[in-house]
Scaffold this motif. Structure first.
Motif, PDB file in Angstrom:
ATOM      1  N   LYS A   1     -11.361  -2.924  -7.281  1.00  0.00           N
ATOM      2  CA  LYS A   1     -11.863  -2.234  -5.850  1.00  0.00           C
ATOM      3  C   LYS A   1     -12.859  -2.771  -5.074  1.00  0.00           C
ATOM      4  O   LYS A   1     -13.820  -3.530  -5.923  1.00  0.00           O
ATOM      5  N   VAL A   2     -13.174  -2.331  -3.708  1.00  0.00           N
ATOM      6  CA  VAL A   2     -14.379  -3.144  -3.220  1.00  0.00           C
ATOM      7  C   VAL A   2     -15.584  -2.343  -3.033  1.00  0.00           C
ATOM      8  O   VAL A   2     -15.257  -1.161  -2.689  1.00  0.00           O
ATOM      9  N   ILE A   3     -16.576  -2.801  -3.517  1.00  0.00           N
ATOM     10  CA  ILE A   3     -17.794  -2.101  -3.465  1.00  0.00           C
ATOM     11  C   ILE A   3     -18.541  -2.308  -2.039  1.00  0.00           C
ATOM     12  O   ILE A   3     -18.677  -1.332  -1.377  1.00  0.00           O
ATOM     13  N   GLU A   4     -18.417  -3.474  -1.663  1.00  0.00           N
ATOM     14  CA  GLU A   4     -18.856  -3.965  -0.363  1.00  0.00           C
ATOM     15  C   GLU A   4     -18.709  -5.381  -0.024  1.00  0.00           C
ATOM     16  O   GLU A   4     -18.207  -6.148  -1.128  1.00  0.00           O
ATOM     17  N   PHE A   5     -18.821  -5.810   1.202  1.00  0.00           N
ATOM     18  CA  PHE A   5     -18.866  -7.082   1.564  1.00  0.00           C
ATOM     19  C   PHE A   5     -20.332  -7.552   1.934  1.00  0.00           C
ATOM     20  O   PHE A   5     -20.848  -6.665   2.668  1.00  0.00           O
ATOM     21  N   ASN A   6     -20.539  -8.836   1.954  1.00  0.00           N
ATOM     22  CA  ASN A   6     -21.781  -9.353   2.312  1.00  0.00           C
ATOM     23  C   ASN A   6     -21.290 -10.362   3.260  1.00  0.00           C
ATOM     24  O   ASN A   6     -20.550 -11.050   2.978  1.00  0.00           O
ATOM     25  N   ALA A   7     -22.099 -10.971   4.239  1.00  0.00           N
ATOM     26  CA  ALA A   7     -21.845 -11.760   5.230  1.00  0.00           C
ATOM     27  C   ALA A   7     -22.732 -13.055   4.910  1.00  0.00           C
ATOM     28  O   ALA A   7     -22.628 -13.968   5.861  1.00  0.00           O
ATOM     29  N   ARG A   8     -22.941 -13.353   3.834  1.00  0.00           N
ATOM     30  CA  ARG A   8     -23.688 -14.524   3.398  1.00  0.00           C
ATOM     31  C   ARG A   8     -23.477 -14.825   1.794  1.00  0.00           C
ATOM     32  O   ARG A   8     -23.017 -14.125   1.276  1.00  0.00           O
ATOM     33  N   PHE A   9     -24.270 -15.673   1.509  1.00  0.00           N
ATOM     34  CA  PHE A   9     -24.565 -16.060   0.000  1.00  0.00           C
ATOM     35  C   PHE A   9     -25.135 -14.703  -0.543  1.00  0.00           C
ATOM     36  O   PHE A   9     -26.006 -14.220   0.099  1.00  0.00           O
ATOM     37  N   GLY A  10     -24.772 -14.338  -1.959  1.00  0.00           N
ATOM     38  CA  GLY A  10     -25.614 -13.702  -2.424  1.00  0.00           C
ATOM     39  C   GLY A  10     -26.798 -14.260  -2.946  1.00  0.00           C
ATOM     40  O   GLY A  10     -27.216 -15.417  -3.063  1.00  0.00           O
ATOM     41  N   ASP A  11     -27.898 -13.340  -3.141  1.00  0.00           N
ATOM     42  CA  ASP A  11     -29.229 -13.909  -4.032  1.00  0.00           C
ATOM     43  C   ASP A  11     -29.284 -12.995  -5.013  1.00  0.00           C
ATOM     44  O   ASP A  11     -29.633 -11.750  -4.767  1.00  0.00           O
TER      45      ASP A  11
ATOM     46  N   GLU B   1      -9.585   0.423   6.054  1.00  0.00           N
ATOM     47  CA  GLU B   1      -8.863   1.382   6.218  1.00  0.00           C
ATOM     48  C   GLU B   1      -7.628   0.986   7.269  1.00  0.00           C
ATOM     49  O   GLU B   1      -6.609   0.980   7.117  1.00  0.00           O
ATOM     50  N   GLU B   2      -8.250   0.697   8.486  1.00  0.00           N
ATOM     51  CA  GLU B   2      -7.450   0.285   9.786  1.00  0.00           C
ATOM     52  C   GLU B   2      -6.651  -0.804   9.329  1.00  0.00           C
ATOM     53  O   GLU B   2      -5.424  -0.975   9.775  1.00  0.00           O
ATOM     54  N   LYS B   3      -7.277  -2.070   8.648  1.00  0.00           N
ATOM     55  CA  LYS B   3      -6.539  -3.228   8.402  1.00  0.00           C
ATOM     56  C   LYS B   3      -5.795  -3.329   7.283  1.00  0.00           C
ATOM     57  O   LYS B   3      -5.128  -4.124   7.084  1.00  0.00           O
ATOM     58  N   GLU B   4      -5.673  -2.014   6.519  1.00  0.00           N
ATOM     59  CA  GLU B   4      -5.023  -1.989   5.280  1.00  0.00           C
ATOM     60  C   GLU B   4      -5.495  -3.091   4.240  1.00  0.00           C
ATOM     61  O   GLU B   4      -4.702  -3.552   3.607  1.00  0.00           O
ATOM     62  N   ILE B   5      -6.659  -3.227   4.158  1.00  0.00           N
ATOM     63  CA  ILE B   5      -7.225  -4.259   3.113  1.00  0.00           C
ATOM     64  C   ILE B   5      -7.315  -3.476   1.827  1.00  0.00           C
ATOM     65  O   ILE B   5      -7.637  -2.656   1.700  1.00  0.00           O
ATOM     66  N   PRO B   6      -6.652  -4.131   0.807  1.00  0.00           N
ATOM     67  CA  PRO B   6      -6.520  -3.551  -0.480  1.00  0.00           C
ATOM     68  C   PRO B   6      -7.799  -3.258  -1.002  1.00  0.00           C
ATOM     69  O   PRO B   6      -8.898  -4.063  -0.923  1.00  0.00           O
ATOM     70  N   GLY B   7      -7.974  -2.316  -2.112  1.00  0.00           N
ATOM     71  CA  GLY B   7      -9.182  -1.994  -2.727  1.00  0.00           C
ATOM     72  C   GLY B   7     -10.096  -1.011  -2.283  1.00  0.00           C
ATOM     73  O   GLY B   7     -11.305  -0.890  -2.663  1.00  0.00           O
ATOM     74  N   CYS B   8      -9.713  -0.326  -1.037  1.00  0.00           N
ATOM     75  CA  CYS B   8     -10.685   0.612  -0.300  1.00  0.00           C
ATOM     76  C   CYS B   8     -10.747   1.772  -1.416  1.00  0.00           C
ATOM     77  O   CYS B   8      -9.851   2.559  -1.175  1.00  0.00           O
ATOM     78  N   PRO B   9     -11.984   2.395  -1.625  1.00  0.00           N
ATOM     79  CA  PRO B   9     -12.132   3.721  -2.216  1.00  0.00           C
ATOM     80  C   PRO B   9     -12.072   4.800  -1.115  1.00  0.00           C
ATOM     81  O   PRO B   9     -12.124   4.550  -0.072  1.00  0.00           O
ATOM     82  N   ASP B  10     -11.837   6.000  -1.501  1.00  0.00           N
ATOM     83  CA  ASP B  10     -11.779   7.378  -0.837  1.00  0.00           C
ATOM     84  C   ASP B  10     -13.122   7.458  -0.143  1.00  0.00           C
ATOM     85  O   ASP B  10     -14.106   7.156  -0.811  1.00  0.00           O
ATOM     86  N   PHE B  11     -13.429   7.516   1.401  1.00  0.00           N
ATOM     87  CA  PHE B  11     -14.432   7.737   1.787  1.00  0.00           C
ATOM     88  C   PHE B  11     -14.615   8.628   2.734  1.00  0.00           C
ATOM     89  O   PHE B  11     -13.563   9.025   3.225  1.00  0.00           O
ATOM     90  N   ALA B  12     -15.849   9.155   3.303  1.00  0.00           N
ATOM     91  CA  ALA B  12     -15.998   9.622   4.547  1.00  0.00           C
ATOM     92  C   ALA B  12     -17.155   9.319   5.089  1.00  0.00           C
ATOM     93  O   ALA B  12     -18.203   9.016   4.568  1.00  0.00           O
ATOM     94  N   VAL B  13     -17.404   9.247   6.582  1.00  0.00           N
ATOM     95  CA  VAL B  13     -18.425   8.977   7.026  1.00  0.00           C
ATOM     96  C   VAL B  13     -19.409  10.243   7.815  1.00  0.00           C
ATOM     97  O   VAL B  13     -18.389  10.723   8.433  1.00  0.00           O
TER      98      VAL B  13
END
Ligand code: AMP
Ligand code: GLY
Length: 430
Positions: free
Chosen positions: A279-289, A115-127
């Motif tokens: 849209k972005v579901i999530e990021f991972n910081a590694r290869f997928g398995d 949200e802060e960095k205005e990365i495209p593809g972020c869904p509506d969310f709340a924490v």
């Protein structure tokens, strides 16, 4: 010059990384993991049984073997600061430090960052930290939601209303689970795909799109798993995507790295292709398995060269791919993921996989044989000109699988691929 590389992790992903690193004659490979993966052990000059999160022990092993570089497979190790500790000890690690890995390990951070960095593809969310407030939000929200614990859950903690659970069940799940923080977000509807990129020194080098199959049973039924298998096409995009969809995903990865300039390693974007775009579901910081087992076998550029260029501050070599389709199918213990039969003997006839590739995963090699753990056991990967041919090759390879494992045979079959194509056409109103 020979480079000594240390690999951290003992799953199918890491067997694929080990195979890629060991492919050149210029790599002396060492590995450490909590389980003794026989595929990795065979490729490595040394293998030490160590917890993937024991940063100090891993550094001591890296120093003992004289490692020049390290590659970290699992997110648990990144979260535990294994990359930080190795970097501090002078062993350049292809894998982000714990601060950058938060893009995966803290889903609340991830969404706020987008949200802060205005990365495209972020869904509506709340924490939420307060579960009652989260439950009220679920009641008041007009539409379905994905309910996500903020921390790591091995891909198994997310519940989606209108899909796996009702809103009442989602609230009960939250009340029973005692999570400290949860993210509630708009349910995205569409087809999922992954794009992984090699990242270092601000550069982003994407690899072909992959589709994983999270559900445990054929026909996309049953609970979520770490992934039952995956496929890629000969092109960078999948059959249900356009080149523009792939480019949109790559733009998200580039925007993310613009905002995280110290990131190094693999950045994995999990995307949903929706009627409104990517849209972005999530990021991972590694290869997928399993995704690493699709990507690395068709990478024609030396993976060690990618890692050493990243270390030396050189440009990462332009990535070359074989232009082949791949289909990966996992064999998992009976009962996986809810009640896995761990400690059972696994039999794989290594001579009988034909042209397919065999990757060992979370198994443990003991003196009298190979045993299951609570996670996925081994995978077979077909590599051919078309998805159809790769699928058939993977299936013939699976003749090598003995009793006591379960496989989703539908992955990569023409009917399932066509279902994805039809789904996207329907979403797009075609
Ligand atoms: P994650 O751990 O965030 O990858 O979520 C696991 C799985 O939950 C994903 O692969 C999706 O199938 C599903 N999921 C996560 N977030 C959403 C969302 N916002 N809408 C729909 N499904 C989702
Ligand atoms: N296959 C999904 C993951 O590695 O997270």
């Amino acid at each position: 010059m020979t480079e000594t590389a240390l690999l951290v992790g003992g799953g199918g992903r890491e067997h694929a990384i080990a195979r890629a690193l060991a492919a050149g004659s210029d790599c002396e490979l060492y590995a450490c993991a909590s389980n003794r993966n026989p595929g990795i052990a065979e490729l490595a000059a040394g293998f030490e049984q160590l917890s993937e999160t024991a940063a100090a022990d891993i550094v001591a092993y890296a120093e003992e073997v004289g490692a020049d570089v390290a590659v970290v497979g699992p997110e648990s190790a990144l979260q535990a600061g294994v990359a930080d500790a190795l970097d501090d000890a002078g062993v350049y690690t292809f894998g982000p430090q714990a601060e950058e890995a938060k893009i995966e390990t803290d889903k609340a951070f991830q969404r706020r960052f987008m949200e802060e960095k205005e990365i495209p593809g972020c869904p509506d969310f709340a924490v939420f930290e307060d579960i009652d407030a989260a439950c009220d939000y679920i009641d008041d929200y007009d539409g379905d939601l994905a309910v996500k614990p903020a921390g790591l859950t091995g891909g198994k903690g997310v519940k989606v209303t209108g899909d796996q659970v009702t809103k009442a069940e989602a609230k009960e799940y939250l009340r029973d689970s005692e999570y400290e923080e949860v993210v509630l977000e708009e349910r995205l509807v569409g087809e999922e795909f992954t794009v992984q990129a090699f990242v270092a020194n601000g550069e982003v080098h994407p690899t072909p799109a992959v589709q994983d199959h999270k559900r445990a049973y054929e026909g996309d039924e049953g609970p979520n798993t770490g992934g039952m298998g995956s496929y890629t096409d000969a092109a960078p995009e999948l059959p249900f995507m356009t080149g523009d969809d792939y480019a949109a995903a790559v733009e998200v990865l580039e925007a993310t790295i613009d905002a995280l300039p110290d990131y190094k390693g693999v950045l994995y974007g999990q995307f949903m292709l929706t009627a409104e775009g990517v849209k972005v579901i999530e990021f991972n910081a590694r290869f997928g398995d399993p995704e690493a087992m699709n990507t690395l076998p068709v990478l024609e550029t030396s993976f060690l060269d990618v890692v050493t260029a990243a270390r030396d501050g050189d440009s990462i070599p332009q990535l070359e791919f074989a232009g082949k389709a791949t289909v990966c199918k996992y064999a998992v213990p009976d009962g996986y993921p809810t009640d896995p039969d761990s400690g059972a003997k696994v039999t794989v006839d290594e001579e009988n996989v034909g042209d397919a590739l065999l990757f060992y995963a979370s198994v443990d090699a003991r003196e009298d044989g190979i045993y299951t753990t609570t996670s996925r056991s081994f995978a077979v990967v077909g590599v051919a000109d078309t998805i159809d041919a790769a699928e058939k090759q993977a299936e013939s390879g699976l003749a090598a699988a003995g009793e006591g494992v379960r496989i989703r045979h539908d992955i990569g079959k023409p009917e399932l691929v066509q279902k994805r194509i039809d789904h996207v056409a329907e979403l797009r109103g075609e």
